[in-house]
Scaffold this motif. Structure first.
Motif, PDB file in Angstrom:
ATOM      1  N   ALA A 249       0.836  -1.296   0.011  1.00  0.00           N
ATOM      2  CA  ALA A 249       0.015   0.042   0.092  1.00  0.00           C
ATOM      3  C   ALA A 249       0.949   1.242  -0.115  1.00  0.00           C
ATOM      4  O   ALA A 249       1.771   1.307   0.496  1.00  0.00           O
ATOM      5  CB  ALA A 249      -0.830   0.112   1.365  1.00  0.00           C
ATOM      6  N   PRO A 250       0.397   2.343  -0.674  1.00  0.00           N
ATOM      7  CA  PRO A 250       1.248   3.533  -0.494  1.00  0.00           C
ATOM      8  C   PRO A 250       1.306   4.243   0.722  1.00  0.00           C
ATOM      9  O   PRO A 250       0.320   3.958   1.473  1.00  0.00           O
ATOM     10  CB  PRO A 250       0.502   4.207  -1.753  1.00  0.00           C
ATOM     11  CG  PRO A 250      -0.723   3.937  -1.877  1.00  0.00           C
ATOM     12  CD  PRO A 250      -0.782   2.315  -1.652  1.00  0.00           C
ATOM     13  N   ALA A 251       2.126   5.234   0.985  1.00  0.00           N
ATOM     14  CA  ALA A 251       2.007   5.798   2.287  1.00  0.00           C
ATOM     15  C   ALA A 251       0.872   6.817   2.268  1.00  0.00           C
ATOM     16  O   ALA A 251       0.415   7.305   1.349  1.00  0.00           O
ATOM     17  CB  ALA A 251       3.382   6.644   2.447  1.00  0.00           C
TER      18      ALA A 251
ATOM     19  N   LEU B 118      -3.427  -0.019 -10.726  1.00  0.00           N
ATOM     20  CA  LEU B 118      -3.187   1.178 -11.283  1.00  0.00           C
ATOM     21  C   LEU B 118      -2.596   2.135 -10.158  1.00  0.00           C
ATOM     22  O   LEU B 118      -3.382   2.614  -9.155  1.00  0.00           O
ATOM     23  CB  LEU B 118      -4.262   1.776 -11.907  1.00  0.00           C
ATOM     24  CG  LEU B 118      -4.211   3.011 -12.745  1.00  0.00           C
ATOM     25  CD1 LEU B 118      -3.442   2.906 -13.878  1.00  0.00           C
ATOM     26  CD2 LEU B 118      -5.906   3.572 -13.192  1.00  0.00           C
ATOM     27  N   GLU B 119      -1.692   2.810 -10.587  1.00  0.00           N
ATOM     28  CA  GLU B 119      -0.809   3.851  -9.675  1.00  0.00           C
ATOM     29  C   GLU B 119      -0.843   4.925 -10.202  1.00  0.00           C
ATOM     30  O   GLU B 119      -0.870   5.465 -11.258  1.00  0.00           O
ATOM     31  CB  GLU B 119       0.485   3.366  -9.432  1.00  0.00           C
ATOM     32  CG  GLU B 119       1.391   4.189  -8.842  1.00  0.00           C
ATOM     33  CD  GLU B 119       2.938   4.088  -8.887  1.00  0.00           C
ATOM     34  OE1 GLU B 119       3.409   3.178  -7.897  1.00  0.00           O
ATOM     35  OE2 GLU B 119       3.649   4.486  -9.872  1.00  0.00           O
TER      36      GLU B 119
ATOM     37  N   TRP C 221      -1.336   7.380  -5.096  1.00  0.00           N
ATOM     38  CA  TRP C 221      -2.552   6.809  -4.795  1.00  0.00           C
ATOM     39  C   TRP C 221      -2.621   5.391  -5.695  1.00  0.00           C
ATOM     40  O   TRP C 221      -1.838   5.456  -6.767  1.00  0.00           O
ATOM     41  CB  TRP C 221      -3.896   7.506  -5.334  1.00  0.00           C
ATOM     42  CG  TRP C 221      -4.327   8.435  -4.216  1.00  0.00           C
ATOM     43  CD1 TRP C 221      -4.195   8.512  -2.709  1.00  0.00           C
ATOM     44  CD2 TRP C 221      -4.954   9.888  -4.473  1.00  0.00           C
ATOM     45  NE1 TRP C 221      -4.965   9.681  -2.145  1.00  0.00           N
ATOM     46  CE2 TRP C 221      -5.330  10.485  -3.215  1.00  0.00           C
ATOM     47  CE3 TRP C 221      -5.193  10.582  -5.601  1.00  0.00           C
ATOM     48  CZ2 TRP C 221      -5.732  11.777  -2.882  1.00  0.00           C
ATOM     49  CZ3 TRP C 221      -6.025  11.758  -5.585  1.00  0.00           C
ATOM     50  CH2 TRP C 221      -6.103  12.407  -4.172  1.00  0.00           C
ATOM     51  N   MET C 222      -3.460   4.607  -5.232  1.00  0.00           N
ATOM     52  CA  MET C 222      -3.346   3.315  -6.004  1.00  0.00           C
ATOM     53  C   MET C 222      -4.990   2.789  -6.270  1.00  0.00           C
ATOM     54  O   MET C 222      -5.851   3.251  -5.504  1.00  0.00           O
ATOM     55  CB  MET C 222      -2.604   2.075  -5.669  1.00  0.00           C
ATOM     56  CG  MET C 222      -1.142   2.106  -5.543  1.00  0.00           C
ATOM     57  SD  MET C 222      -0.361   0.688  -4.814  1.00  0.00           S
ATOM     58  CE  MET C 222       1.227   1.426  -5.414  1.00  0.00           C
ATOM     59  N   TYR C 223      -5.446   2.184  -7.116  1.00  0.00           N
ATOM     60  CA  TYR C 223      -6.616   1.721  -7.645  1.00  0.00           C
ATOM     61  C   TYR C 223      -6.775   0.017  -8.062  1.00  0.00           C
ATOM     62  O   TYR C 223      -5.620  -0.172  -8.596  1.00  0.00           O
ATOM     63  CB  TYR C 223      -7.192   2.506  -8.550  1.00  0.00           C
ATOM     64  CG  TYR C 223      -6.906   3.894  -8.425  1.00  0.00           C
ATOM     65  CD1 TYR C 223      -7.806   4.553  -7.921  1.00  0.00           C
ATOM     66  CD2 TYR C 223      -5.952   4.513  -9.218  1.00  0.00           C
ATOM     67  CE1 TYR C 223      -7.425   6.224  -7.703  1.00  0.00           C
ATOM     68  CE2 TYR C 223      -5.650   5.790  -9.233  1.00  0.00           C
ATOM     69  CZ  TYR C 223      -6.497   6.709  -8.310  1.00  0.00           C
ATOM     70  OH  TYR C 223      -6.293   8.001  -8.218  1.00  0.00           O
TER      71      TYR C 223
END
Length: 254
Positions: free
Chosen positions: A57-59, A200-201, A220-222
């Protein structure tokens, strides 16, 4: 017969002299479809289906590097909203007035979004408030002074390899991501790329020489949600308002 042949030859020669109008081939980069925020927001939210391949997961989005006195004002507002939330009192938001979140907030909304790749344009539709972004590919960049202020701003984009680079200017002054003020010179740069077929980033960077001490950046990510159909979202007969004395959301009961 000779007349017919002459006409045919004239038509052929005329057609050959016409300039060739070729259309740019449609190149689909694989970001078409419906997407939900990743990591999943929790049980009962979204599809509830984790990706087949786990991705880190992104920060969290960091604090905006605002200049003073804007930073102190922002921190005070955040503290007040946190206090209201702890008491079970909803802070004032644009949502209570059925106002769209705009860019960049609509790119990480509670509901899914749909991405459409068409020749010359990428369109992003966020289910919340029926928000739409039109990203014009390979179009001349728009100067902030020439951009009409909009909730979604004015976006141009280009593909650099497997990355879609989006530049957005012209965000309405009242459209504030996480209560962060900005100037007409604010520029938002997004870099979208597929990590794999499911994820998707979106690497977001905000530059604003009037309000920020340095670029404000996060990721963000999806997660792809196959088969999901974007629903109609209409904020109808909204009865929330800001209490003029208590300064939080209230529900008007008739």
């Amino acid at each position: 017969m000779r007349i017919c042949l002459t006409v045919v030859l004239l038509l052929v020669v005329g057609a050959a002299s016409e300039p060739v109008r070729s259309q740019s081939p449609r190149v689909v980069h694989g970001i078409n479809g419906s997407w939900e925020a990743y990591p999943l927001r929790g049980e009962g939210f979204g599809s509830g289906v984790p990706p087949k391949t786990a991705v880190a997961a992104p920060a969290p989005v960091p604090e905006p590097p605002l200049k003073q006195p804007h930073l102190d004002e922002w921190r005070a507002l955040q503290a007040r909203n946190a206090e209201l939330t702890q008491k079970g009192l909803p802070p004032v938001t644009t949502g209570m007035a059925c106002i769209p979140e705009g860019v960049p907030a609509m790119m990480q909304a509670t509901f899914p979004m749909e991405i459409l790749e068409t020749p010359g344009q990428v369109t992003i539709i966020q289910e919340a408030y029926n928000q739409v972004r039109r990203i014009h590919l390979d179009a001349p960049a728009i100067a902030p002074d020439d951009a009409e202020p909009r909730f979604a701003g004015n976006s141009t984009g280009r593909w650099t390899g497997d990355t879609l680079v989006i530049e957005t200017v012209g965000i309405k002054e009242s459209t504030r991501f996480r209560n962060t003020p900005h100037s007409p010179r604010m520029r938002i740069t997004e870099r979208l790329r597929l990590v794999n077929d499911e994820i998707l980033e979106n690497r977001v960077t905000i530059d604003d020489p009037d309000y920020l001490t340095k670029p404000w950046a996060w990721t963000w990510m999806y997660k792809r949600w196959p088969g999901y159909k974007i629903e109609e979202y209409v904020c109808e007969d909204n009865r929330y308002f800001e209490d003029p004395n208590l300064r939080y959301q209230r529900l008007k009961v008739n």
